[in-house]
Structures are given as C-alpha cells and as structure tokens.
Design a protein around this motif. Structure first.
Motif, PDB file in Angstrom:
ATOM      1  N   GLU A 167       0.844  -1.183   0.000  1.00 29.88           N
ATOM      2  CA  GLU A 167       0.000   0.000   0.000  1.00 29.88           C
ATOM      3  C   GLU A 167       0.889   1.247   0.000  1.00 29.88           C
ATOM      4  N   GLY A 168       0.545   2.195  -0.868  1.00 31.55           N
ATOM      5  CA  GLY A 168       1.327   3.420  -0.937  1.00 31.55           C
ATOM      6  C   GLY A 168       2.570   3.309  -1.781  1.00 31.55           C
ATOM      7  N   LEU A 169       2.786   2.172  -2.459  1.00 27.21           N
ATOM      8  CA  LEU A 169       3.957   2.014  -3.310  1.00 27.21           C
ATOM      9  C   LEU A 169       3.860   2.949  -4.514  1.00 27.21           C
ATOM     10  N   LEU A 170       4.855   3.820  -4.663  1.00 24.27           N
ATOM     11  CA  LEU A 170       4.849   4.805  -5.742  1.00 24.27           C
ATOM     12  C   LEU A 170       5.505   4.277  -7.012  1.00 24.27           C
ATOM     13  N   CYS A 171       6.648   3.618  -6.871  1.00 28.37           N
ATOM     14  CA  CYS A 171       7.340   3.110  -8.052  1.00 28.37           C
ATOM     15  C   CYS A 171       8.411   2.119  -7.659  1.00 28.37           C
ATOM     16  N   LYS A 172       8.900   1.395  -8.666  1.00 26.74           N
ATOM     17  CA  LYS A 172      10.051   0.512  -8.508  1.00 26.74           C
ATOM     18  C   LYS A 172      11.128   0.956  -9.494  1.00 26.74           C
ATOM     19  N   LEU A 173      12.368   0.975  -9.019  1.00 30.61           N
ATOM     20  CA  LEU A 173      13.496   1.403  -9.837  1.00 30.61           C
ATOM     21  C   LEU A 173      14.506   0.258  -9.922  1.00 30.61           C
ATOM     22  N   LYS A 174      15.398   0.349 -10.921  1.00 29.98           N
ATOM     23  CA  LYS A 174      16.382  -0.708 -11.120  1.00 29.98           C
ATOM     24  C   LYS A 174      17.745  -0.097 -11.406  1.00 29.98           C
ATOM     25  N   THR A 175      18.757  -0.555 -10.652  1.00 25.77           N
ATOM     26  CA  THR A 175      20.135  -0.151 -10.919  1.00 25.77           C
ATOM     27  C   THR A 175      20.817  -1.261 -11.720  1.00 25.77           C
ATOM     28  N   GLY A 176      22.127  -1.374 -11.612  1.00 25.17           N
ATOM     29  CA  GLY A 176      22.849  -2.324 -12.447  1.00 25.17           C
ATOM     30  C   GLY A 176      22.868  -3.753 -11.963  1.00 25.17           C
ATOM     31  N   GLY A 177      22.271  -4.055 -10.831  1.00 21.81           N
ATOM     32  CA  GLY A 177      22.204  -5.424 -10.348  1.00 21.81           C
ATOM     33  C   GLY A 177      23.020  -5.686  -9.105  1.00 21.81           C
ATOM     34  N   SER A 178      23.961  -4.797  -8.773  1.00 21.84           N
ATOM     35  CA  SER A 178      24.733  -4.944  -7.545  1.00 21.84           C
ATOM     36  C   SER A 178      23.880  -4.507  -6.354  1.00 21.84           C
ATOM     37  N   THR A 179      24.270  -4.915  -5.158  1.00 19.41           N
ATOM     38  CA  THR A 179      23.525  -4.546  -3.952  1.00 19.41           C
ATOM     39  C   THR A 179      23.410  -3.027  -3.835  1.00 19.41           C
ATOM     40  N   THR A 180      22.179  -2.544  -3.709  1.00 21.06           N
ATOM     41  CA  THR A 180      21.952  -1.115  -3.482  1.00 21.06           C
ATOM     42  C   THR A 180      22.102  -0.860  -1.995  1.00 21.06           C
TER      43      THR A 180
END
Length: 276
Positions: free
Chosen positions: A237-250
């Motif tokens: 609930e309240g999730l605005l968006c999902k983002l993706k970086t290069g695959g390494s641990t953020t």
C-alpha cells in the motif's frame, strides 16, 4: 568532549545507526546488541520543559560560552528514556537459516564455540515522533514508542492481553511499542542496507536490495489497513514506483527534492529524477 551517552543501561554493542528528532531535544540509536534506544538531550522533551537546567544542557551551553583553553567536566548520560529489542524479533528466528538472521560465532576456547543468531537493527530514523527501523528481515517497520499517558491508553486498547515478557530492560525504562505498518522488500536480507526518508517531512521512503532493485513508497499512504491483516505480510500500500540499478547490492539511498540517489556495492552511483 561535551557529553557521552554510555553506561549501565546504554548499548552493549557497537552503535550502527543514529537519528536526531527534528526538535533537537532527543535522538534514537540502534546497535549490535539488537536494541533501539531513545535518549534525552534536554531535561524532559516528552512533556513540558523543566525550569531546572540538566547536565547535558549545561554542558552544551558551556561549550558555546567557554573561552579558548577553558575546560569543563564532560556530561555522562547512562540511561535512555526508552529501550526495546522486540521490533525486529520474529518467532523462530534464533537458530534458523542465516538469510533471516545475522550469526556471530564467538570462540570462547579451543574446545567451546557458542553460536548466537539474532536480527540486528542496522538503520533507524525519527519520523516526527514515530520511528522507522529495519533489520535483515526484508522489512522496514514504522512504529510508535509508548512514552506518554496517552500512548499507554492507546496501547492498552490495542493490546488488551499484553503480558510484559521483557526481562532485559530496567523497569524504569519504557519499552512498549505500537506497530503501525511495515514496508516489505524482497531480497533485502543483507546486513547494512540503508533506507532513505528525507527530513523534516518524511513523506517518501525508499529502500534497495541485493538485486539492485529499489522500492519507493508514500510513507503515510496506508491509513485504512485491514485490522485482520498479518503484520509481517506483503504490504505494498502506498507504493509509488520501482526502480532498477545495475544489479549490484543497493547499499544506500537518499532523496533530495525530486532526485533519488542510490549507491551500490560495485562503486556505481545512480541518480533518478522524478518527471512532472
């Protein structure tokens, strides 16, 4: 040295995270001892200010007033006004797989090895008078420390059958909590992944994982929870968006204005900008 917050009732392990309240009168800390503690800097930030100056306040004032070369005794605070180790304590955690717990092996002697497994609160932040915290359980928890008479009345209404089984805290230190909501992120059971929620308004929460994915929520976007909802269930609930970086641990995210910055284990830095 102005003040030291340590002693008999303080942390028993390395401090991992610290967050100041917007008023500057108190701060929260989490540590390797699996506790989250709240500390006073002023005499009594919970209720009306006392007319009597406390030792911490006096030390801060003297640090501004002293002439070059002056010395004064460092103030020491040994007792937080709140302490808990129950926020990230899940049933069955101890002794289960290491994806859910951080395991520490302490070699007492050549013949004896003791294994400790427990969640470690590696990130904590004040959100107004509420607290955000996370450990290694794929979840960030928003909760309220029970410190005022009004808080205790609310707590007793929500948890009428509560039995205090906390034997670790001194009875003088408040330890009850009111759980408000959780924010789940899959593949976030690595230790020391930091969420971001910009002060002072804390309208947004962002957290990455070890797959290079980032979730961004509206922090107060879940006011109509089902009372029967499992607390540690999947809550988007309240999730605005999902983002993706290069695959390494953020490892860490920070939000400033319309920009979100993510730092990853492969030394890359990603900048995302909201459009519109």
């Amino acid at each position: 040295m102005i003040a030291i917050f340590a002693g008999h009732n303080a942390h028993r392990g390395e401090v991992l995270s610290l967050s100041w309240h917007y008023s500057g009168t108190k701060f929260a800390s989490s540590a390797f001892d699996n506790t989250i503690k709240l500390w006073n800097v002023s005499d009594n930030p919970i209720s009306e200010q006392s007319e009597k100056e406390g030792s911490i306040q006096a030390a801060i004032r003297r640090s501004f007033d002293m002439d070059h070369g002056d010395k004064f005794k460092t103030a020491i605070e040994q007792t937080p006004y709140f302490s808990t180790d129950s926020i990230h304590e899940l049933p069955g955690c101890v002794g289960t797989n290491n994806a859910a717990c951080v395991s520490l092996v302490l070699q007492v002697s050549f013949a004896h090895i003791i294994l400790f497994s427990f969640p470690l609160p590696d990130c904590v932040q004040f959100v107004g008078d509420l607290i955000l915290s996370k450990s290694v359980q794929n979840v960030v928890v928003l909760w309220k420390p029970v410190v005022t008479n009004e808080d205790f009345a609310t707590f007793n209404t929500i948890y009428p059958n509560y039995i205090n089984e906390n034997r670790k805290n001194n009875d003088r230190i408040k330890s009850k909590v009111i759980f408000l909501r959780d924010f789940t992120v899959d593949n976030c059971d690595n230790w020391f992944i930091r969420f971001g929620s910009p002060s002072p308004y804390n309208e947004i929460l962002a957290l990455g994982n070890h797959e290079g994915e980032i979730k961004v929520w509206e922090l107060m976007g879940n006011e109509d929870d089902d009372e029967d909802q499992d607390y540690f269930g999947d809550n988007n609930e309240g999730l605005l968006c999902k983002l993706k970086t290069g695959g390494s641990t953020t490892r860490m995210v920070a939000i400033a204005g319309k920009c979100l910055v993510a730092v990853c284990d492969d030394s890359s830095v990603w900048v995302f900008e909201a459009i519109g």
